[in-house]
Motif scaffolding. Structure first.
Motif, PDB file in Angstrom:
ATOM      1  N   LYS A 143       0.692  -1.320   0.185  1.00  0.00           N
ATOM      2  CA  LYS A 143      -0.025   0.009  -0.145  1.00  0.00           C
ATOM      3  C   LYS A 143       0.861   1.396  -0.005  1.00  0.00           C
ATOM      4  O   LYS A 143       0.708   2.159  -0.785  1.00  0.00           O
ATOM      5  N   SER A 144       1.970   1.308   0.895  1.00  0.00           N
ATOM      6  CA  SER A 144       2.746   2.625   0.790  1.00  0.00           C
ATOM      7  C   SER A 144       3.565   2.738  -0.246  1.00  0.00           C
ATOM      8  O   SER A 144       3.555   3.782  -0.876  1.00  0.00           O
ATOM      9  N   VAL A 145       3.954   1.857  -1.109  1.00  0.00           N
ATOM     10  CA  VAL A 145       4.652   1.898  -2.409  1.00  0.00           C
ATOM     11  C   VAL A 145       3.662   2.175  -3.512  1.00  0.00           C
ATOM     12  O   VAL A 145       4.093   3.358  -4.473  1.00  0.00           O
ATOM     13  N   LEU A 146       2.318   1.619  -3.598  1.00  0.00           N
ATOM     14  CA  LEU A 146       1.323   2.179  -4.497  1.00  0.00           C
ATOM     15  C   LEU A 146       0.953   3.728  -4.265  1.00  0.00           C
ATOM     16  O   LEU A 146       0.749   4.437  -5.138  1.00  0.00           O
ATOM     17  N   LYS A 147       0.918   3.931  -2.972  1.00  0.00           N
ATOM     18  CA  LYS A 147       0.505   5.318  -2.492  1.00  0.00           C
ATOM     19  C   LYS A 147       1.329   6.439  -3.184  1.00  0.00           C
ATOM     20  O   LYS A 147       1.204   7.426  -3.600  1.00  0.00           O
ATOM     21  N   GLY A 148       2.783   5.991  -2.957  1.00  0.00           N
ATOM     22  CA  GLY A 148       3.845   6.994  -3.341  1.00  0.00           C
ATOM     23  C   GLY A 148       3.852   7.157  -4.623  1.00  0.00           C
ATOM     24  O   GLY A 148       4.227   8.335  -5.238  1.00  0.00           O
ATOM     25  N   LEU A 149       3.291   6.083  -5.695  1.00  0.00           N
ATOM     26  CA  LEU A 149       3.241   6.238  -7.122  1.00  0.00           C
ATOM     27  C   LEU A 149       2.106   7.026  -7.571  1.00  0.00           C
ATOM     28  O   LEU A 149       2.220   7.939  -8.233  1.00  0.00           O
ATOM     29  N   VAL A 150       1.062   6.568  -7.013  1.00  0.00           N
ATOM     30  CA  VAL A 150      -0.284   7.336  -7.315  1.00  0.00           C
ATOM     31  C   VAL A 150      -0.475   8.779  -6.875  1.00  0.00           C
ATOM     32  O   VAL A 150      -0.803   9.767  -7.476  1.00  0.00           O
ATOM     33  N   THR A 151       0.330   9.118  -5.725  1.00  0.00           N
ATOM     34  CA  THR A 151      -0.061  10.566  -5.169  1.00  0.00           C
ATOM     35  C   THR A 151       1.290  11.188  -5.455  1.00  0.00           C
ATOM     36  O   THR A 151       1.425  12.500  -4.839  1.00  0.00           O
ATOM     37  N   ALA A 152       2.332  10.762  -6.170  1.00  0.00           N
ATOM     38  CA  ALA A 152       3.508  11.470  -6.458  1.00  0.00           C
ATOM     39  C   ALA A 152       3.406  12.961  -6.896  1.00  0.00           C
ATOM     40  O   ALA A 152       2.738  13.147  -7.783  1.00  0.00           O
ATOM     41  N   SER A 153       4.436  13.889  -6.420  1.00  0.00           N
ATOM     42  CA  SER A 153       3.898  15.221  -6.382  1.00  0.00           C
ATOM     43  C   SER A 153       4.379  15.568  -8.213  1.00  0.00           C
ATOM     44  O   SER A 153       5.127  14.486  -8.569  1.00  0.00           O
ATOM     45  N   PRO A 154       4.149  16.399  -8.822  1.00  0.00           N
ATOM     46  CA  PRO A 154       4.549  16.571 -10.177  1.00  0.00           C
ATOM     47  C   PRO A 154       6.216  16.587 -10.597  1.00  0.00           C
ATOM     48  O   PRO A 154       6.398  16.210 -11.402  1.00  0.00           O
ATOM     49  N   ASP A 155       6.901  17.308  -9.432  1.00  0.00           N
ATOM     50  CA  ASP A 155       8.408  17.132  -9.561  1.00  0.00           C
ATOM     51  C   ASP A 155       8.782  15.657  -9.465  1.00  0.00           C
ATOM     52  O   ASP A 155      10.047  15.174 -10.204  1.00  0.00           O
ATOM     53  N   LYS A 156       8.387  15.092  -8.538  1.00  0.00           N
ATOM     54  CA  LYS A 156       8.597  13.589  -8.161  1.00  0.00           C
ATOM     55  C   LYS A 156       8.552  12.726  -9.391  1.00  0.00           C
ATOM     56  O   LYS A 156       9.114  11.635  -9.489  1.00  0.00           O
ATOM     57  N   LEU A 157       7.389  13.025 -10.057  1.00  0.00           N
ATOM     58  CA  LEU A 157       7.294  12.160 -11.325  1.00  0.00           C
ATOM     59  C   LEU A 157       8.472  11.837 -12.233  1.00  0.00           C
ATOM     60  O   LEU A 157       8.528  10.572 -12.759  1.00  0.00           O
ATOM     61  N   ALA A 158       9.471  12.911 -12.348  1.00  0.00           N
ATOM     62  CA  ALA A 158      10.475  12.872 -13.300  1.00  0.00           C
ATOM     63  C   ALA A 158      11.575  12.074 -12.506  1.00  0.00           C
ATOM     64  O   ALA A 158      12.166  11.127 -13.023  1.00  0.00           O
ATOM     65  N   LEU A 159      11.403  12.018 -11.090  1.00  0.00           N
ATOM     66  CA  LEU A 159      12.436  11.135 -10.486  1.00  0.00           C
ATOM     67  C   LEU A 159      12.250   9.798 -10.557  1.00  0.00           C
ATOM     68  O   LEU A 159      12.917   8.829 -10.743  1.00  0.00           O
ATOM     69  N   LEU A 160      10.839   9.446 -10.352  1.00  0.00           N
ATOM     70  CA  LEU A 160      10.490   7.886 -10.634  1.00  0.00           C
ATOM     71  C   LEU A 160      10.581   7.608 -12.103  1.00  0.00           C
ATOM     72  O   LEU A 160      10.933   6.376 -12.278  1.00  0.00           O
ATOM     73  N   ARG A 161      10.368   8.371 -12.943  1.00  0.00           N
ATOM     74  CA  ARG A 161      10.737   8.107 -14.324  1.00  0.00           C
ATOM     75  C   ARG A 161      12.131   7.632 -14.474  1.00  0.00           C
ATOM     76  O   ARG A 161      12.627   6.437 -15.188  1.00  0.00           O
ATOM     77  N   ARG A 162      13.184   8.290 -13.883  1.00  0.00           N
ATOM     78  CA  ARG A 162      14.639   8.174 -13.940  1.00  0.00           C
ATOM     79  C   ARG A 162      14.977   6.781 -13.260  1.00  0.00           C
ATOM     80  O   ARG A 162      15.574   5.809 -13.739  1.00  0.00           O
ATOM     81  N   TYR A 163      14.206   6.654 -12.069  1.00  0.00           N
ATOM     82  CA  TYR A 163      14.497   5.213 -11.498  1.00  0.00           C
ATOM     83  C   TYR A 163      13.880   3.956 -12.121  1.00  0.00           C
ATOM     84  O   TYR A 163      14.648   2.985 -12.461  1.00  0.00           O
ATOM     85  N   MET A 164      12.863   4.197 -12.938  1.00  0.00           N
ATOM     86  CA  MET A 164      12.382   2.966 -13.743  1.00  0.00           C
ATOM     87  C   MET A 164      13.184   2.865 -14.866  1.00  0.00           C
ATOM     88  O   MET A 164      13.343   1.577 -15.265  1.00  0.00           O
ATOM     89  N   LEU A 165      13.762   3.848 -15.672  1.00  0.00           N
ATOM     90  CA  LEU A 165      14.440   3.678 -16.510  1.00  0.00           C
ATOM     91  C   LEU A 165      15.843   3.224 -16.234  1.00  0.00           C
ATOM     92  O   LEU A 165      16.441   2.160 -17.053  1.00  0.00           O
ATOM     93  N   LYS A 166      16.414   3.373 -15.327  1.00  0.00           N
ATOM     94  CA  LYS A 166      17.527   2.755 -14.763  1.00  0.00           C
ATOM     95  C   LYS A 166      17.560   1.258 -14.245  1.00  0.00           C
ATOM     96  O   LYS A 166      18.350   0.578 -14.629  1.00  0.00           O
ATOM     97  N   ARG A 167      16.376   0.925 -13.813  1.00  0.00           N
ATOM     98  CA  ARG A 167      16.109  -0.410 -13.437  1.00  0.00           C
ATOM     99  C   ARG A 167      15.678  -1.235 -14.451  1.00  0.00           C
ATOM    100  O   ARG A 167      16.094  -2.571 -14.627  1.00  0.00           O
ATOM    101  N   PHE A 168      14.767  -0.707 -15.520  1.00  0.00           N
ATOM    102  CA  PHE A 168      14.231  -1.423 -16.445  1.00  0.00           C
ATOM    103  C   PHE A 168      14.497  -0.661 -17.752  1.00  0.00           C
ATOM    104  O   PHE A 168      13.420   0.071 -18.168  1.00  0.00           O
TER     105      PHE A 168
END
Length: 312
Positions: free
Chosen positions: A58-83
């Motif tokens: 739940k905590s991980v899903l919430k972090g993704l669904v409610t991520a702030s606009p600037d954090k979306l870019a950081l999540l993209r970078r993380y996903m691209l690095k891992r996959f």
């Protein structure tokens, strides 16, 4: 063009509560059964399975669904690095995440309720069209655009700050579509600053009130702009078609919309106007920064009216 308010924590949390259970069920299903897309079967491999199990918390899903606009870019970078290949729609994990967040998650959202809660009246991309939403049964609502396209970034499929109410023009075929904002250096309405855009104009003819050839004598221009957004949404070309709005403001500045008329309205017997209300009467549009979303072309009107001295 119109910046959106990010201080909507109650609405954001409520949005997560609505989609959480559906997402968990979908992740559980995909872990067990995979998914099928265009008659091709996709099943999670070892590393993808570990990722989906982590995502199912739940905590991980919430972090993704409610991520702030600037954090979306950081999540993209993380996903691209891992996959590294995740943003191709032929990628195995891309298809699994599309099933979870788009086919199951996004398609289960009540779009009318989502849009209504935002209380946005005009398209934030162009500020040229209304985006009113009637009741769900009326089946009249604006488009809901994925700023980061769902085919490229399926894991943002239900992220609150990735869902932008927009007009059919800006979300139509051949406009934004599947354009990647990171490549075009576009800026989300949630990250726009008040002065990222500024309109101005040029008078192309001296007889601007009644040009002999019938063509517009005013050229609408951007003094400041977000180039990626202007290019993708074709804002420069579209606003040149609305030079009549600017011409009317020029006429008002030359005729009777002066200090005496403002004083007359301010002292009108039986009525009380705020400064912003007087500005709205004078130029025919909203001018307060927190009200620009209420009426089409408000940003254009405000900038030109300031330049002409109609408002201060």
């Amino acid at each position: 063009m119109i910046s959106l308010n990010t201080s909507q924590l109650v609405i954001v949390d409520a949005h997560f509560d609505i989609v959480f259970e559906r997402l968990q069920k979908s992740i559980t299903y995909v872990l067990k059964n995979g998914c099928t897309y265009k008659k091709i079967k996709y099943t999670p491999v070892l590393d993808e399975r570990a990722f989906l199990n982590t995502l199912n918390q739940k905590s991980v899903l919430k972090g993704l669904v409610t991520a702030s606009p600037d954090k979306l870019a950081l999540l993209r970078r993380y996903m691209l690095k891992r996959f590294p290949n995740i943003h191709f729609n032929t990628n195995n994990l891309n298809r699994l995440l599309y099933k979870i967040f788009v086919s199951d998650g996004y398609n289960s959202i009540d779009k009318h309720a989502f849009i209504s809660k935002l209380e946005i009246d005009t398209c934030p991309y162009c500020n040229r069209n209304y985006v009113y939403s009637l009741s769900k049964s009326a089946k009249i609502k604006p488009e809901l655009d994925h700023f980061y396209p769902k085919s490229i970034y399926p894991y943002f499929g239900v992220s609150f700050y990735n869902l932008i109410p927009s007009c059919q023009t800006c979300n139509g075929l051949g406009v934004k579509g599947e354009t990647d904002p990171f490549i075009k250096k576009m800026v989300s309405p949630y990250l726009l600053k008040e002065d990222d855009y500024e309109f101005t104009f040029d008078l192309t003819k001296l007889d601007y009130l009644s040009p002999l050839d019938g063509k517009s004598s005013v050229d609408v221009k951007f003094l400041k702009q977000v180039e990626g957004n202007v290019e993708v949404f074709k804002l420069d070309s579209l606003y040149k078609l609305h030079s009549d709005h600017v011409l009317e403001l020029i006429v008002k500045s030359k005729v009777y919309y002066n200090d005496k008329y403002r004083e007359y309205l301010n002292n009108f017997e039986g009525l009380s106007f705020s400064d912003s209300e007087i500005d709205r009467v004078l130029i025919g549009n909203y001018t307060s920064l927190n009200e620009l979303h209420k009426r089409p072309f408000s940003k254009l009107y405000r900038d030109i009216a300031l330049e002409l001295g109609l408002i201060v």
